[in-house]
Design a protein around this motif. Structure first.
Motif, PDB file in Angstrom:
ATOM      1  N   GLU A 146      44.720  42.399  76.155  1.00 21.94           N
ATOM      2  CA  GLU A 146      45.372  42.097  74.878  1.00 21.94           C
ATOM      3  C   GLU A 146      46.647  42.914  74.705  1.00 21.94           C
ATOM      4  O   GLU A 146      47.647  42.416  74.157  1.00 21.94           O
ATOM      5  CB  GLU A 146      44.400  42.353  73.726  1.00 21.94           C
TER       6      GLU A 146
ATOM      7  N   ILE B 260      49.223  41.179  76.855  1.00 24.99           N
ATOM      8  CA  ILE B 260      49.631  39.894  76.281  1.00 24.99           C
ATOM      9  C   ILE B 260      50.598  40.100  75.114  1.00 24.99           C
ATOM     10  O   ILE B 260      51.515  39.313  74.890  1.00 24.99           O
ATOM     11  CB  ILE B 260      48.395  39.091  75.828  1.00 24.99           C
ATOM     12  N   LYS B 261      50.412  41.191  74.360  1.00 22.47           N
ATOM     13  CA  LYS B 261      51.289  41.477  73.220  1.00 22.47           C
ATOM     14  C   LYS B 261      52.746  41.626  73.652  1.00 22.47           C
ATOM     15  O   LYS B 261      53.669  41.392  72.870  1.00 22.47           O
ATOM     16  CB  LYS B 261      50.833  42.752  72.501  1.00 22.47           C
TER      17      LYS B 261
ATOM     18  N   HIS C 121      45.029  33.748  79.759  1.00 29.04           N
ATOM     19  CA  HIS C 121      44.925  34.489  78.502  1.00 29.04           C
ATOM     20  C   HIS C 121      46.099  34.200  77.575  1.00 29.04           C
ATOM     21  O   HIS C 121      45.937  34.202  76.345  1.00 29.04           O
ATOM     22  CB  HIS C 121      44.812  35.983  78.788  1.00 29.04           C
TER      23      HIS C 121
ATOM     24  N   LYS D 138      45.839  32.800  73.754  1.00 25.93           N
ATOM     25  CA  LYS D 138      46.513  33.415  72.605  1.00 25.93           C
ATOM     26  C   LYS D 138      47.356  32.381  71.863  1.00 25.93           C
ATOM     27  O   LYS D 138      47.350  32.323  70.623  1.00 25.93           O
ATOM     28  CB  LYS D 138      47.393  34.578  73.055  1.00 25.93           C
TER      29      LYS D 138
ATOM     30  N   ASN E 242      45.062  30.218  69.904  1.00 28.60           N
ATOM     31  CA  ASN E 242      44.451  30.938  68.786  1.00 28.60           C
ATOM     32  C   ASN E 242      45.433  31.184  67.643  1.00 28.60           C
ATOM     33  O   ASN E 242      45.016  31.397  66.502  1.00 28.60           O
ATOM     34  CB  ASN E 242      43.862  32.266  69.258  1.00 28.60           C
TER      35      ASN E 242
ATOM     36  N   ASP F 261      41.677  29.960  65.067  1.00 30.23           N
ATOM     37  CA  ASP F 261      40.728  30.770  65.834  1.00 30.23           C
ATOM     38  C   ASP F 261      39.396  30.064  66.026  1.00 30.23           C
ATOM     39  O   ASP F 261      38.419  30.665  66.463  1.00 30.23           O
ATOM     40  CB  ASP F 261      40.513  32.137  65.164  1.00 30.23           C
TER      41      ASP F 261
END
Length: 470
Positions: free
Chosen positions: A258, A261-262, A292, A296, A299, A303
């Motif tokens: 995560e 990914i940010k 992933h 994201k 989402n 979600d």
């Protein structure tokens, strides 16, 4: 302050002290002058009743009020579901008479609301009920100015969820299980077993309600709870700690993913309900990060989605071969253009979706649910889908691969016809996913009957006629 805290919790029993320790994991500091207001969702079952009793005893030590909500979904018989709500209300009244600062609100959903919401959201009854229930929790939090609302998921629920996610092939992040805290929602019983819960209630001489649907093994969770877990308990000593440790490791790995990914830019437009990704930047990532990143981007739209691994794998595979294309899952459209990848939500997509292709030779065929490769088994002289993971369906050509149409039926093992829509209901396939599940129709015989339901391409089972298996 710490001395006062320890004096207060000395009056609690081990079950209640365990809940206090879980609250500390959530960084919740209990003290008399904190001005905290706690909420609790109570259904009347053993888990939530034990949570209610324990919270009353704990919060009373610190003069913290407790606001209770019980939601009547009206999806079971009125006599059962209304009795559950009445039970919770009366229990709260009894606790109030004993001096506990507790109030109860009964939230009654309009009759038929769950079913109409399932239809509107193109989802199953369970998902619709959960959606409405959590919506009521959010309202309750705002109206009562709650600091937190406590839900009664326990360690057994966590284990069942982890097994269920494993069987469904969930990604790493979803394999972490139920979070102990998310925003203002906390789960103080997540480290507590069902056995401990029932022992606590017996010690308190407190009854509880039992949901009749808990024995319905048409639900995957109930099959895991009633069939698989007893087998694991009998033959696999210590499996619980192994599964929970694995989930913790997944959580650590998920945190790393995560954070990575940010760093990747996704342009999200909430008005247009779309996420845009630079195509070249995306192609420079490894396949794991690409998966992933897609999750994201989806989402960001909602979600509620659990996108099948096979669908995203097919999109990534197609990116290596094609410049421009689109793929559809449920009402999510992934559109690949020359320079960008667009992930968007289209409420009208499902109504427009239709696919049908007559297979007359070997080769690769593209469908909204993914690509399939038709090959011939020279020994049998029949054809099959090469990338099918479970038992293969063998057939002569031509066949038609299409989505389900109203009135479609397929033979059962006892040679009786069963509606495909009833099979989807048995499998608990959400409404929005049903038109994506392909069927194979035999065109070589006058009856042109269905010989296979290819559920695995969207994460479900396959239904193959026995004579078409090998």
């Amino acid at each position: 302050m710490r001395t006062a805290f320890f004096i207060m919790i000395q009056n609690l029993n081990p079950f209640e002290k365990k809940i206090v320790n879980t609250l500390k994991e959530c960084n919740i500091c209990l003290c008399a002058d904190s001005k905290l207001i706690f909420g609790a969702a109570v259904s009347g079952g053993a888990d939530s009743v034990s949570l209610l009793i324990a919270l009353c005893n704990i919060l009373n030590q610190f003069k913290i009020p407790l606001k209770v909500i019980t939601v009547n979904h009206f999806i079971r018989e009125d006599s059962e579901t209304c009795a559950d709500a009445t039970f919770v209300k009366e229990l709260c009244n009894q606790l109030k008479k004993k001096g506990f600062d507790v109030e109860c609100r009964i939230c009654e959903l309009a009759k038929g609301k769950v079913f109409s919401t399932a239809k509107e959201r193109k989802a199953g009854i369970e998902e619709a009920a959960r959606f409405l229930r959590y919506s009521e929790f959010e309202k309750f939090i705002k109206e009562e100015n709650l600091s937190y609302i406590c839900l009664a998921h326990n360690q057994n629920d966590q284990l069942e969820t982890l097994i269920m996610r494993f069987l469904q092939g969930s990604d790493l992040i979803n394999s972490c299980g139920i979070p102990v805290v998310r925003d203002k929602i906390i789960r103080p019983l997540i480290n507590t077993t069902r056995e401990e819960i029932e022992s606590y209630l017996k010690e308190k001489n407190q009854s509880w309600r039992t949901d009749s649907t808990n024995q319905d093994t048409s639900y995957l969770r109930n099959r895991i709870r009633n069939n698989l877990v007893p087998l694991l308990n009998k033959d696999f000593f210590g499996w619980q700690s192994s599964v929970l440790s694995g989930a913790k490791k997944n959580q650590y790995d998920a945190q790393i993913i995560e954070e990575q990914i940010k760093k990747f830019k996704i342009d999200f437009n909430p008005q247009k309900k779309c996420s845009t990704i630079n195509k070249q930047d995306f192609m420079n990532l490894n396949e794991g990060m690409q998966h992933h990143l897609f999750i994201k981007a989806i989402n960001l739209l909602s979600d509620d989605y659990r996108i099948p691994f096979v669908f995203l794998s097919d999109v990534i595979s197609s990116l290596k071969e094609k410049q421009e294309f689109y793929k559809i899952y449920s009402d999510i459209l992934i559109e690949v253009k020359k320079d960008f990848i667009i992930v968007r939500k289209n409420e009208n997509l499902q109504k427009e979706l239709f696919f049908s292709d007559i297979i007359t030779r070997e080769g690769k065929y593209d469908f909204p649910f993914g690509s399939i490769l038709i090959q011939k088994d020279e020994t049998l002289g029949k054809y099959y889908i090469q990338n099918q993971r479970s038992k293969k369906c063998f057939f002569d050509i031509p066949v038609c691969i299409r989505n389900v149409q109203t009135g479609d039926e397929i033979l059962t093992a006892d040679k009786k016809l069963k509606k495909v829509s009833d099979i989807f209901a048995d499998w608990h396939v959400p409404l929005q996913e049903r038109s994506l599940i392909p069927v194979i129709q035999d065109l070589t015989c006058p009856a042109q009957q269905l010989i296979c339901i290819l559920g695995e391409f969207t994460g479900f089972k396959n239904w193959i006629l026995k004579e078409n298996q090998n």
